[in-house]
Design an enzyme around this catalytic site. Sequence first.
Site, short mmCIF file in Angstrom:
data_model
loop_
_atom_site.label_atom_id
_atom_site.label_comp_id
_atom_site.label_asym_id
_atom_site.label_seq_id
_atom_site.Cartn_x
_atom_site.Cartn_y
_atom_site.Cartn_z
N HIS A 354 41.83 51.38 51.49
CA HIS A 354 40.91 50.54 50.74
C HIS A 354 41.37 49.10 50.60
O HIS A 354 40.68 48.31 49.94
CB HIS A 354 40.71 51.11 49.33
CG HIS A 354 39.77 52.26 49.28
ND1 HIS A 354 38.40 52.13 49.22
CD2 HIS A 354 40.00 53.60 49.31
CE1 HIS A 354 37.83 53.32 49.20
NE2 HIS A 354 38.78 54.23 49.26
N LYS A 542 34.27 42.12 37.94
CA LYS A 542 35.16 42.91 38.79
C LYS A 542 36.56 42.83 38.21
O LYS A 542 36.82 42.05 37.30
CB LYS A 542 35.15 42.39 40.24
CG LYS A 542 35.43 40.90 40.37
CD LYS A 542 35.30 40.43 41.81
CE LYS A 542 33.87 40.37 42.27
NZ LYS A 542 33.55 41.34 43.31
N ARG A 543 37.47 43.63 38.74
CA ARG A 543 38.85 43.61 38.27
C ARG A 543 39.41 42.20 38.37
O ARG A 543 39.11 41.48 39.33
CB ARG A 543 39.67 44.59 39.11
CG ARG A 543 41.12 44.73 38.74
CD ARG A 543 41.70 45.95 39.46
NE ARG A 543 41.48 45.90 40.89
CZ ARG A 543 42.34 45.38 41.76
NH1 ARG A 543 43.48 44.84 41.34
NH2 ARG A 543 42.09 45.39 43.05
N LYS A 548 40.57 37.81 43.96
CA LYS A 548 39.13 37.83 43.69
C LYS A 548 38.64 36.45 43.21
O LYS A 548 37.46 36.20 43.11
CB LYS A 548 38.79 38.92 42.68
CG LYS A 548 39.06 40.32 43.24
CD LYS A 548 38.75 41.41 42.23
CE LYS A 548 39.11 42.79 42.75
NZ LYS A 548 38.24 43.28 43.84
N THR A 649 31.91 46.91 45.98
CA THR A 649 30.67 47.66 45.74
C THR A 649 29.84 46.96 44.68
O THR A 649 28.63 47.19 44.60
CB THR A 649 30.96 49.10 45.31
OG1 THR A 649 31.86 49.11 44.20
CG2 THR A 649 31.54 49.90 46.46
N LYS A 653 25.62 46.54 44.09
CA LYS A 653 24.88 46.83 42.85
C LYS A 653 24.07 45.63 42.40
O LYS A 653 22.92 45.77 41.96
CB LYS A 653 25.88 47.25 41.76
CG LYS A 653 26.60 48.55 42.07
CD LYS A 653 27.85 48.71 41.20
CE LYS A 653 28.74 49.80 41.75
NZ LYS A 653 30.08 49.82 41.16
#
Length: 801
Positions: A354, A542-543, A548, A649, A653
């Site tokens: 992942h 998100k985390r 990120k 993901t 969404k």
Amino acid sequence: MVISKQELSALIEKRVKQEFSVSVKDANDRQMYQAVIGVVRDILQQKRAETVARIDEQDAKQVYYMSMEFLVGRSLKNNLYNLGLEEDMKNIVADNGKNLNVLYEMEPDAGLGNGGLGRLAACYLDSLAAQDYAATGFSIRYEFGIFKQVILDGWQMEFPDNWLEMGGAWLLPRPDEAQEVFFDGEIEEIWSKDGLKTVHKNYDKVRAIPYDLLISGYGTDNVGVLRLWGAKSSNEFDMGSFSRGDYLKSVESAAKAEAISKVLYPADDHLEGKNLRLRQQYFFVSASLKNIVQNHFAKYKTLDNLADKNVIHINDTHPSLCVPELMRILMDDYNYTWDKAWDITTKTLAYTNHTVMSEALEVWSIDLFSARLPRIFSIIKEINKRFCEGVYQNHPDKRNIIDKIAVLSGGMVHMANLCVACCYSVNGVSGLHSDILKRDLFSDYNDIFPGKLTNVTNGIVHRRWLCQSNPALTELLTELIGDGFKTDGAKLEDFLKYKDDATIYARLEEIKLQNKQRLAEYIRTKNGINVDPASLFDVQAKRLHEYKRQLLNALHIYDLYRRVKYKGEVIQPQTFIFGAKASAGYFMAKEIIRFICALGNLINNDPVVGKYLKVVFLADYKVSIAEMLMPAAEASEQISLAGKEASGTGNMKFMINGAVTIGTLDGANVEISERVGKDNIFLFGMTTPEVEAQRTAGYYPRGIYQADDGIRELLDGISSGEIGGNKFENIVQYLLGSDPYMVLKDFASYKQAQKDLTSAYADKNRWGSMSLVNIAKAGFFASDRAIKEYADNIWHIDPIK
């Protein structure tokens, strides 16, 4: 199995009387909540028994999905929806003076995951059940989950998340299938006429107690199961120590054992944290594999056909100990030879990678590993020896890089290498990610094992993230294209026939406004901030991790603040919303949260800028918040440095709810872009090859700072203490120093993309068309499609008839 409203009502009334000795009319909300859950759980148990009978009757091949996380969120609404009972239950509860939405809100999110990895695993279990596959998930019954996040003066504080108090009712204890897991001790090798026998002695023993969470399938009687292991000491109470007055020591063994299943991902920036994480991983892997093998042997009286009837899937590197543990079980418990055990193991195990992030590929020091798991280490040594010998003999061109691909090298055990060397299939989770695995991270294995590396792009359960989370949009879609999309996400593409219909744009805008108003009320209640639902809702949820690049987003917001404050610019009103948790021991991630919160305080309280901008940090971000946030979002921030996000993901969404992506060509953004077209997404920044070229040439952010007046003004403003009186020196030094994720390099491109986005938003017809296309093209990213690809191409399993 069909159940009428009358039967359902009678079951509710009966359970309330049996459990609480009151009539259903007199039950309070908590009593009604527990009764409803109990009735739904009983229905699922009956369906599960029927599912097991069908699996046995058809001798179906089964898949076992091993993951440290399953972020299932709340179960009540999902189960009622999947079972087709939501409307009846709503009316039954209302008939007795209660509100089903109140009961939904009473349920905590199950504390079994952290972010995208766990949510993906939960989506896959849902799709496996919905498509009638025989599947079981395995993980740990975390007593306190990840943590409850509270923001105090901008600082993230972590508190226990006692989700089991109200959420544990879904779990069915199965002490009859408890397992024992062994740690520490010594290994003795005994040679005899029958060969080498390895004996594990003087070990510590921990009991693993299984708890089953039943997983309903939409529109089917098939019910899957997520088995969660809770840790118990085999010697919970030392009477001798207690009698001597040493009361703490009398329960020491129990406390040590139970710590294994207390918290998801204990901080591993110290030795004890690493020790506990290793114990967690082996604990759930060993208990799960023993369970699988015992059940198989009881049915077939042999393990020769284990790979024919079972697939054990390793979800990321955390469960990679499946490889040596299955070897150990076969050799030590069932007396298989090494070669036969290896043949079975390598045909049974598959692996999904992942991430390309080094910290998530997991390595363990040999000293720690060999002490905690001596028998497992002896097996890994032999695996490594045979693998290296095979490479040396059969691939002479790889001899000079054996240390790089070995399982043991540099005093460390390399878990990703173990999986790639031993599993029969290895897949990435987006087209770009899988290409990187083949071309870079696992390129040498790709030469050694041609065809082993493959791709399955991630997906989401669209029934939850669209149908349940956004009922108004679902009603519109059903009206226009029918309800076939609920079981076949690809049928969402039929919505494209309305691509040029301005009346549909208006209806989409009305639905979005309703969702924004609901979120605005939540923000007002929880954060005390009044946001304007008419403003553009720009969301990054998100985390919290450097790659990120929440920092890139925050830097742009600060730029907007200064343009309005000091240059008098009139801009599109925007509400920037963040949702993220930082790992407890991750200093820079916590510092970025503090920076965002301080920025929000500065902007939200400014009488001039506050008219145009608002910044909201939603504390304790989780699935139930996401279910409210995704339908309200209009711009979806997917801005990681190219080549770092395996898939994502959240992007899917947001997309399926009509948000438009602003992002880099990273992860599944690439495939989103290919499907919606470049006119329906806002791309910016370097591509993966450009990132690598920049890294090779050397990245010098201070040169960018010196050459770019705008960036220099921003960083000097941060250094001046303008943001809440804090100079945020760590942030500035990070951006000008190492900054491995090149925030400043991509800043100008990101800033332009943001301008393009707000310009498009001002054109209602253009934005309506973009939103519609994103919804229509989101069907590919349904987890049903992903699961079918796994089933057909990797697991080779068929649905239960």
